[in-house]
Scaffold this motif. Structure first.
Motif, short mmCIF file in Angstrom:
data_model
loop_
_atom_site.label_atom_id
_atom_site.label_comp_id
_atom_site.label_asym_id
_atom_site.label_seq_id
_atom_site.Cartn_x
_atom_site.Cartn_y
_atom_site.Cartn_z
N MET A 107 1.05 -1.12 -0.02
CA MET A 107 0.02 0.02 0.07
C MET A 107 0.96 1.24 0.16
SD MET A 107 -3.03 1.12 2.76
CE MET A 107 -3.91 -0.43 2.45
N ASP A 108 0.49 2.12 -0.79
CA ASP A 108 1.18 3.35 -0.79
C ASP A 108 1.40 4.11 0.24
OD1 ASP A 108 0.30 6.34 -0.77
OD2 ASP A 108 0.95 6.42 -2.89
N PRO A 109 2.49 4.69 0.93
CA PRO A 109 2.72 5.00 2.11
C PRO A 109 1.71 6.55 2.52
CG PRO A 109 4.71 4.85 1.05
CD PRO A 109 3.70 4.59 0.21
N GLU A 110 1.61 7.23 1.27
CA GLU A 110 0.57 8.25 1.71
C GLU A 110 -0.86 7.86 1.79
OE1 GLU A 110 -0.90 11.95 -1.16
OE2 GLU A 110 0.99 11.34 -1.26
N PHE A 111 -1.31 6.73 1.45
CA PHE A 111 -2.59 6.46 1.52
C PHE A 111 -2.63 5.48 2.78
CE2 PHE A 111 -6.41 3.99 1.07
CZ PHE A 111 -7.32 4.82 0.69
N ALA A 112 -1.48 4.95 3.27
CA ALA A 112 -1.29 4.16 4.58
C ALA A 112 -1.48 5.44 5.69
CB ALA A 112 -0.09 3.48 4.65
N ALA A 113 -1.03 6.66 5.31
CA ALA A 113 -1.06 7.54 6.46
C ALA A 113 -2.38 8.00 6.20
CB ALA A 113 -0.12 8.63 6.24
N SER B 268 -12.93 2.92 -6.62
CA SER B 268 -12.07 2.62 -7.86
C SER B 268 -11.51 1.38 -7.59
CB SER B 268 -10.97 3.77 -7.90
OG SER B 268 -10.04 3.87 -6.83
N ARG B 269 -11.13 0.94 -6.51
CA ARG B 269 -10.34 -0.41 -6.46
C ARG B 269 -11.40 -1.53 -6.68
NH1 ARG B 269 -5.40 -0.35 -3.20
NH2 ARG B 269 -4.73 1.75 -2.68
N ALA B 270 -12.56 -1.48 -6.10
CA ALA B 270 -13.69 -2.43 -6.41
C ALA B 270 -14.86 -1.96 -6.46
CB ALA B 270 -13.62 -2.99 -4.87
N ALA C 141 -12.05 -3.80 0.18
CA ALA C 141 -11.24 -3.08 -0.66
C ALA C 141 -9.80 -3.13 -0.51
CB ALA C 141 -11.77 -1.57 -0.62
N TYR C 142 -9.50 -3.03 0.71
CA TYR C 142 -7.95 -3.07 1.04
C TYR C 142 -7.32 -4.37 1.85
CZ TYR C 142 -9.34 1.57 0.23
OH TYR C 142 -9.56 2.78 -0.41
N GLU C 143 -8.24 -5.03 2.26
CA GLU C 143 -8.01 -6.05 3.02
C GLU C 143 -6.96 -5.67 4.35
OE1 GLU C 143 -5.89 -9.46 1.20
OE2 GLU C 143 -7.60 -9.72 -0.27
N VAL C 144 -7.86 -4.83 4.95
CA VAL C 144 -7.12 -3.83 6.10
C VAL C 144 -8.17 -3.91 7.16
CG1 VAL C 144 -6.34 -1.79 6.94
CG2 VAL C 144 -5.50 -2.52 4.71
N ASP C 145 -7.75 -4.19 8.41
CA ASP C 145 -8.71 -4.15 9.47
C ASP C 145 -8.64 -2.54 9.98
OD1 ASP C 145 -10.25 -3.98 11.82
OD2 ASP C 145 -8.98 -5.43 12.83
N ILE C 146 -9.73 -1.97 9.78
CA ILE C 146 -9.72 -0.56 10.40
C ILE C 146 -9.65 -0.41 11.81
CG2 ILE C 146 -12.00 -0.12 10.09
CD1 ILE C 146 -9.59 2.23 8.83
N GLY C 147 -10.06 -1.50 12.46
CA GLY C 147 -10.15 -1.45 13.94
C GLY C 147 -11.51 -1.50 14.44
N GLY C 148 -11.94 -2.13 15.19
CA GLY C 148 -13.35 -2.19 15.91
C GLY C 148 -13.37 -1.82 17.15
N SER C 149 -12.19 -1.40 17.79
CA SER C 149 -12.26 -0.79 19.39
C SER C 149 -12.57 0.57 19.52
CB SER C 149 -10.97 -1.43 20.03
OG SER C 149 -9.96 -0.61 19.59
N GLY C 150 -12.28 1.27 18.44
CA GLY C 150 -12.44 2.73 18.59
C GLY C 150 -13.79 3.13 18.07
#
Length: 151
Positions: free
Chosen positions: A1-7, A74-76, A142-151
């Motif tokens: 993943m692009d560092p800018e998008f990761a940020a 755009s990805r999916a 879209a990203y296969e990333v867990d955005i986090g459920g605790s927050g």
């Protein structure tokens, strides 16, 4: 993943955590006994005000040009209807919170008005919980990333 998008995703996570905290504060305020009168009213108003702020921030960060929903679609492209639903709900949630705050300004004179206000706010919390669940699923799809459920 692009560092800018990761940020950017970290920014989304941070806003998501803030939204979760304001939802928890509203839920806690609503759970107080209505018989506390002005204390109950002040706590609920403060929590609704914070929730309104966090919902506006959440909408801005996820719907900005090139933001989360635009990029996910755009990805999916199959996620377009889900992204559209999420964005529609943002507007719905903000409208409900503004209506609830307006009711507070007008005054909740009768016990029935207080009960209806409490029920509407409680229903809103439940709707936002489900919205966050769908949002986490959308991001994962879209990203296969867990955005986090605790927050």
């Amino acid at each position: 993943m692009d560092p800018e998008f990761a940020a950017y995703l970290e920014r989304v996570r941070s806003h998501r955590a803030e939204l979760g905290e304001s939802m928890a504060a509203l839920d806690a305020a609503l759970a107080l006994p209505v018989g506390l009168g002005s204390l109950w009213r002040r706590r609920v108003r403060a929590a609704l005000t914070e929730l309104a702020h966090d919902l506006r921030d959440h909408r801005a960060v996820t719907e900005e040009p090139g933001g989360l929903y635009a990029d996910a679609v755009s990805r999916a492209p199959r996620l377009a209807s889900l992204a559209k639903l999420q964005m529609k709900e943002h507007l719905d949630f903000i409208e409900v919170v503004e209506r609830l705050l307006g009711e507070r300004e007008a005054g909740l004179q009768s016990p029935d008005a207080v009960a209806a206000h409490r029920e509407a706010a409680t229903e809103l919390v439940g709707r936002i919980v489900r919205h966050r669940q769908r949002g986490a699923d959308l991001i994962y799809e879209a990203y296969e990333v867990d955005i986090g459920g605790s927050g």
